[in-house]
Design a protein around this motif. Structure first.
Motif, PDB file in Angstrom:
ATOM      1  N   MET A   1      13.429 -12.474  -0.755  1.00  0.00           N
ATOM      2  CA  MET A   1      11.935 -12.353  -0.682  1.00  0.00           C
ATOM      3  C   MET A   1      11.729 -10.800  -0.482  1.00  0.00           C
ATOM      4  SD  MET A   1       9.037 -13.555   1.665  1.00  0.00           S
ATOM      5  CE  MET A   1       7.183 -12.877   1.690  1.00  0.00           C
ATOM      6  N   ALA A   2      12.714 -10.105   0.404  1.00  0.00           N
ATOM      7  CA  ALA A   2      12.522  -8.614   0.678  1.00  0.00           C
ATOM      8  C   ALA A   2      12.930  -7.898  -0.787  1.00  0.00           C
ATOM      9  CB  ALA A   2      13.423  -8.132   1.630  1.00  0.00           C
ATOM     10  N   ASP A   3      13.831  -8.248  -1.153  1.00  0.00           N
ATOM     11  CA  ASP A   3      14.282  -7.661  -2.609  1.00  0.00           C
ATOM     12  C   ASP A   3      13.193  -7.738  -3.809  1.00  0.00           C
ATOM     13  OD1 ASP A   3      16.760  -6.934  -1.577  1.00  0.00           O
ATOM     14  OD2 ASP A   3      17.914  -8.756  -2.739  1.00  0.00           O
ATOM     15  N   ARG A   4      12.357  -8.897  -3.548  1.00  0.00           N
ATOM     16  CA  ARG A   4      11.231  -9.050  -4.598  1.00  0.00           C
ATOM     17  C   ARG A   4      10.068  -8.135  -4.019  1.00  0.00           C
ATOM     18  NH1 ARG A   4       8.081  -8.334  -7.701  1.00  0.00           N
ATOM     19  NH2 ARG A   4       7.004  -9.659  -9.171  1.00  0.00           N
ATOM     20  N   ILE A   5      10.068  -7.982  -2.977  1.00  0.00           N
ATOM     21  CA  ILE A   5       8.688  -7.135  -2.577  1.00  0.00           C
ATOM     22  C   ILE A   5       9.339  -5.581  -3.090  1.00  0.00           C
ATOM     23  CG2 ILE A   5       7.831  -6.160  -0.552  1.00  0.00           C
ATOM     24  CD1 ILE A   5       8.248  -8.862   1.016  1.00  0.00           C
ATOM     25  N   MET A   6      10.767  -5.206  -2.927  1.00  0.00           N
ATOM     26  CA  MET A   6      10.981  -4.112  -3.348  1.00  0.00           C
ATOM     27  C   MET A   6      10.610  -3.831  -4.867  1.00  0.00           C
ATOM     28  SD  MET A   6      14.351  -3.627  -1.070  1.00  0.00           S
ATOM     29  CE  MET A   6      14.651  -1.955  -1.452  1.00  0.00           C
ATOM     30  N   GLN A   7      11.006  -4.624  -5.683  1.00  0.00           N
ATOM     31  CA  GLN A   7      10.521  -4.743  -6.966  1.00  0.00           C
ATOM     32  C   GLN A   7       9.096  -4.520  -7.271  1.00  0.00           C
ATOM     33  OE1 GLN A   7      11.762  -8.065  -9.577  1.00  0.00           O
ATOM     34  NE2 GLN A   7      10.139  -7.533 -10.711  1.00  0.00           N
ATOM     35  N   ALA A   8       8.353  -5.104  -6.356  1.00  0.00           N
ATOM     36  CA  ALA A   8       6.746  -4.835  -6.424  1.00  0.00           C
ATOM     37  C   ALA A   8       6.558  -3.383  -5.990  1.00  0.00           C
ATOM     38  CB  ALA A   8       5.919  -5.928  -5.423  1.00  0.00           C
ATOM     39  N   CYS A   9       7.209  -2.897  -5.155  1.00  0.00           N
ATOM     40  CA  CYS A   9       6.933  -1.453  -4.689  1.00  0.00           C
ATOM     41  C   CYS A   9       7.366  -0.378  -6.017  1.00  0.00           C
ATOM     42  CB  CYS A   9       7.924  -1.356  -3.470  1.00  0.00           C
ATOM     43  SG  CYS A   9       7.381  -1.876  -1.750  1.00  0.00           S
ATOM     44  N   GLN A  10       8.395  -0.982  -6.440  1.00  0.00           N
ATOM     45  CA  GLN A  10       8.858  -0.099  -7.619  1.00  0.00           C
ATOM     46  C   GLN A  10       7.677  -0.262  -8.784  1.00  0.00           C
ATOM     47  OE1 GLN A  10      11.533   1.919  -7.536  1.00  0.00           O
ATOM     48  NE2 GLN A  10      11.153   2.874  -9.654  1.00  0.00           N
ATOM     49  N   ASP A  11       7.120  -1.353  -9.137  1.00  0.00           N
ATOM     50  CA  ASP A  11       6.226  -1.853 -10.170  1.00  0.00           C
ATOM     51  C   ASP A  11       4.934  -0.974  -9.800  1.00  0.00           C
ATOM     52  OD1 ASP A  11       8.216  -3.223 -11.400  1.00  0.00           O
ATOM     53  OD2 ASP A  11       7.175  -5.039 -10.940  1.00  0.00           O
ATOM     54  N   LEU A  12       4.548  -1.142  -8.730  1.00  0.00           N
ATOM     55  CA  LEU A  12       3.286  -0.377  -8.170  1.00  0.00           C
ATOM     56  C   LEU A  12       3.416   1.209  -7.864  1.00  0.00           C
ATOM     57  CD1 LEU A  12       1.989  -3.226  -6.171  1.00  0.00           C
ATOM     58  CD2 LEU A  12       1.371  -2.616  -8.652  1.00  0.00           C
ATOM     59  N   ARG A  13       4.480   1.660  -8.107  1.00  0.00           N
ATOM     60  CA  ARG A  13       4.673   3.021  -7.989  1.00  0.00           C
ATOM     61  C   ARG A  13       4.527   3.836  -6.443  1.00  0.00           C
ATOM     62  NH1 ARG A  13       0.354   4.988 -12.369  1.00  0.00           N
ATOM     63  NH2 ARG A  13       1.349   4.390 -14.347  1.00  0.00           N
ATOM     64  N   SER A  14       4.745   2.576  -5.453  1.00  0.00           N
ATOM     65  CA  SER A  14       4.688   2.967  -4.022  1.00  0.00           C
ATOM     66  C   SER A  14       5.942   3.276  -3.416  1.00  0.00           C
ATOM     67  CB  SER A  14       3.923   1.836  -3.298  1.00  0.00           C
ATOM     68  OG  SER A  14       4.937   0.667  -2.923  1.00  0.00           O
ATOM     69  N   THR A  15       7.001   3.060  -3.981  1.00  0.00           N
ATOM     70  CA  THR A  15       8.199   3.445  -3.552  1.00  0.00           C
ATOM     71  C   THR A  15       8.571   4.923  -3.228  1.00  0.00           C
ATOM     72  OG1 THR A  15       9.510   1.495  -4.744  1.00  0.00           O
ATOM     73  CG2 THR A  15      10.792   3.523  -3.926  1.00  0.00           C
ATOM     74  N   GLY A  16       8.754   5.262  -2.003  1.00  0.00           N
ATOM     75  CA  GLY A  16       9.011   6.614  -1.683  1.00  0.00           C
ATOM     76  C   GLY A  16       7.894   7.352  -1.300  1.00  0.00           C
ATOM     77  N   THR A  17       6.640   6.641  -1.227  1.00  0.00           N
ATOM     78  CA  THR A  17       5.576   7.346  -0.848  1.00  0.00           C
ATOM     79  C   THR A  17       4.972   7.245   0.491  1.00  0.00           C
ATOM     80  OG1 THR A  17       4.005   5.496  -1.480  1.00  0.00           O
ATOM     81  CG2 THR A  17       4.560   6.813  -3.251  1.00  0.00           C
ATOM     82  N   SER A  18       5.792   6.718   1.274  1.00  0.00           N
ATOM     83  CA  SER A  18       5.258   6.387   2.933  1.00  0.00           C
ATOM     84  C   SER A  18       4.879   7.923   3.254  1.00  0.00           C
ATOM     85  CB  SER A  18       6.546   5.941   3.696  1.00  0.00           C
ATOM     86  OG  SER A  18       6.156   5.642   4.953  1.00  0.00           O
ATOM     87  N   LEU A  19       3.743   7.725   4.139  1.00  0.00           N
ATOM     88  CA  LEU A  19       3.247   8.981   4.983  1.00  0.00           C
ATOM     89  C   LEU A  19       4.026   9.095   6.195  1.00  0.00           C
ATOM     90  CD1 LEU A  19      -0.407   8.519   4.333  1.00  0.00           C
ATOM     91  CD2 LEU A  19       0.757  10.249   3.156  1.00  0.00           C
ATOM     92  N   GLY A  20       4.836   7.958   6.475  1.00  0.00           N
ATOM     93  CA  GLY A  20       5.789   8.127   7.644  1.00  0.00           C
ATOM     94  C   GLY A  20       4.876   8.443   9.043  1.00  0.00           C
ATOM     95  N   LYS A  21       5.523   9.407   9.789  1.00  0.00           N
ATOM     96  CA  LYS A  21       4.913   9.758  11.077  1.00  0.00           C
ATOM     97  C   LYS A  21       3.785  10.869  10.802  1.00  0.00           C
ATOM     98  CE  LYS A  21       8.938   8.480  13.889  1.00  0.00           C
ATOM     99  NZ  LYS A  21       9.995   8.683  14.681  1.00  0.00           N
TER     100      LYS A  21
END
Length: 343
Positions: free
Chosen positions: A321-341
């Motif tokens: 399930m985590a792998d599928r969510i990571m694919q969703a992040c990629q598809d939605l362009r959110s990968t690597g966009t975390s605002l972090g701290k």
């Protein structure tokens, strides 16, 4: 990190709108599915949204309780206790509350937040969805505004829906809805922006041919240009500051080009449920079939505890399930966009 507060959630949404990406909003029903979402967001370095529906809340409360809002509280508390160990920002949301469940699901959750705020505690959830899309537009907006008052008073973001997402989800079937209801009009978007935008921050699930459920790629006919037409109308009528934060429901089977076009028109949140349900269940089925004689005590044997222990297949389900969510992040362009701290 702790679950975000109102100001941090607004920063997340502004970040997505400015950079034309969307957060996967993952429907959860258990501690395992919450863990899968948290793991995925961490590994994708993406902030994200974890959400609970009325059906998910009922399931989480167990057969002995079977009350949706109590299960939702339990899931929210679990998510809060675990999110602090992840270096990404997470918002908690409730999904599709139809009019008949307002008094038994949505309002008790808002009241729980009121109690917590009075005691100096953070809000339980960050946002809630009221789905009055089956009602005439005037009634939908009137009911939404009433709920919006309570949300604004408690620093909660309200999501509403105009138009109808087709298909069936969580026991709610709209497959018989008139075809024209599948497409939000520019007038609907302007009305929503005018009436709710004047009250505070909100999200709009505008429909453009979306359908809940399982469909092969290409079988869902989306018209993302409807979102552009509506946004253009909002800007003309109310100004650039009223440009809407949009939500994409019913995305299973959608073409990636349509998803990306929708992001360009202001979609900042996309619900992901059907695909993650399958991703969670698929490795469990594989495990059971491969270990048939171990998970069952057949022909007088005792089985194999190592393979019928729920942890043996639960970890596989969480990982997939985590792998599928990571694919969703990629598809939605959110990968690597975390605002972090920095949020």
């Amino acid at each position: 990190m702790p679950i975000v507060n109102y100001q941090q959630y607004c920063q997340m949404l502004d970040h997505a709108k400015k950079n034309k990406f969307a957060y996967p909003a993952i429907n959860t029903t258990s501690s395992e599915t919450i863990n899968a979402a948290l793991l995925a967001f961490k590994e994708a370095n993406s902030d994200g949204i974890i959400q609970v529906s009325t059906g998910g809340g009922s399931f989480a409360s167990g057969l002995g309780v079977n009350e949706s809002y109590k299960g939702a509280i339990a899931l929210a508390e679990f998510a809060r206790s675990m999110a602090v160990y992840y270096d990404v920002n997470i918002a908690l949301h409730t999904d599709h509350c139809h009019p008949q469940y307002v008094d038994t699901f949505l309002m008790p959750l808002i009241e729980e937040t009121q109690k917590r705020r009075a005691n100096g505690q953070p809000n339980l959830f960050c946002s809630h969805m009221y789905d009055g899309s089956a009602l005439p537009m005037a009634e939908n907006i009137a009911a939404s505004k009433k709920i919006m008052e309570d949300c604004v008073a408690n620093e909660l973001i309200l999501e509403i829906e105009t138009g109808v997402v087709g298909g069936e989800e969580d026991g709610h079937d709209t497959s018989g809805a008139p075809k024209e209801k599948l497409y939000t009009t520019p007038e609907d978007m302007v009305l929503s922006a005018r009436e709710l935008g004047a009250m505070g921050r909100f999200l709009l699930a505008a429909t453009f041919g979306n359908v809940h459920g399982v469909y092969k790629p290409g079988n869902v006919v989306l018209k993302p240009s409807i979102l552009k037409d509506g946004q253009d109308a909002v800007v003309r009528e109310l100004g650039r500051d009223s440009y809407l934060n949009l939500v994409f429901h019913g995305g299973s089977g959608s073409e990636l080009k349509d998803i990306h076009e929708a992001l360009d028109y202001g979609v900042v949140k996309m619900n992901v449920d059907t695909d993650t349900q399958y991703a969670y269940t698929r490795p469990v089925v594989d495990h059971m079939l491969k270990n048939y004689d171990g998970v069952l005590k057949i022909e007088g044997e005792v089985g194999n505890k190592k393979v019928y222990d729920p942890r043996s297949w639960g970890k596989k389900a969480e990982r997939n399930m985590a792998d599928r969510i990571m694919q969703a992040c990629q598809d939605l362009r959110s990968t690597g966009t975390s605002l972090g701290k920095n949020i």
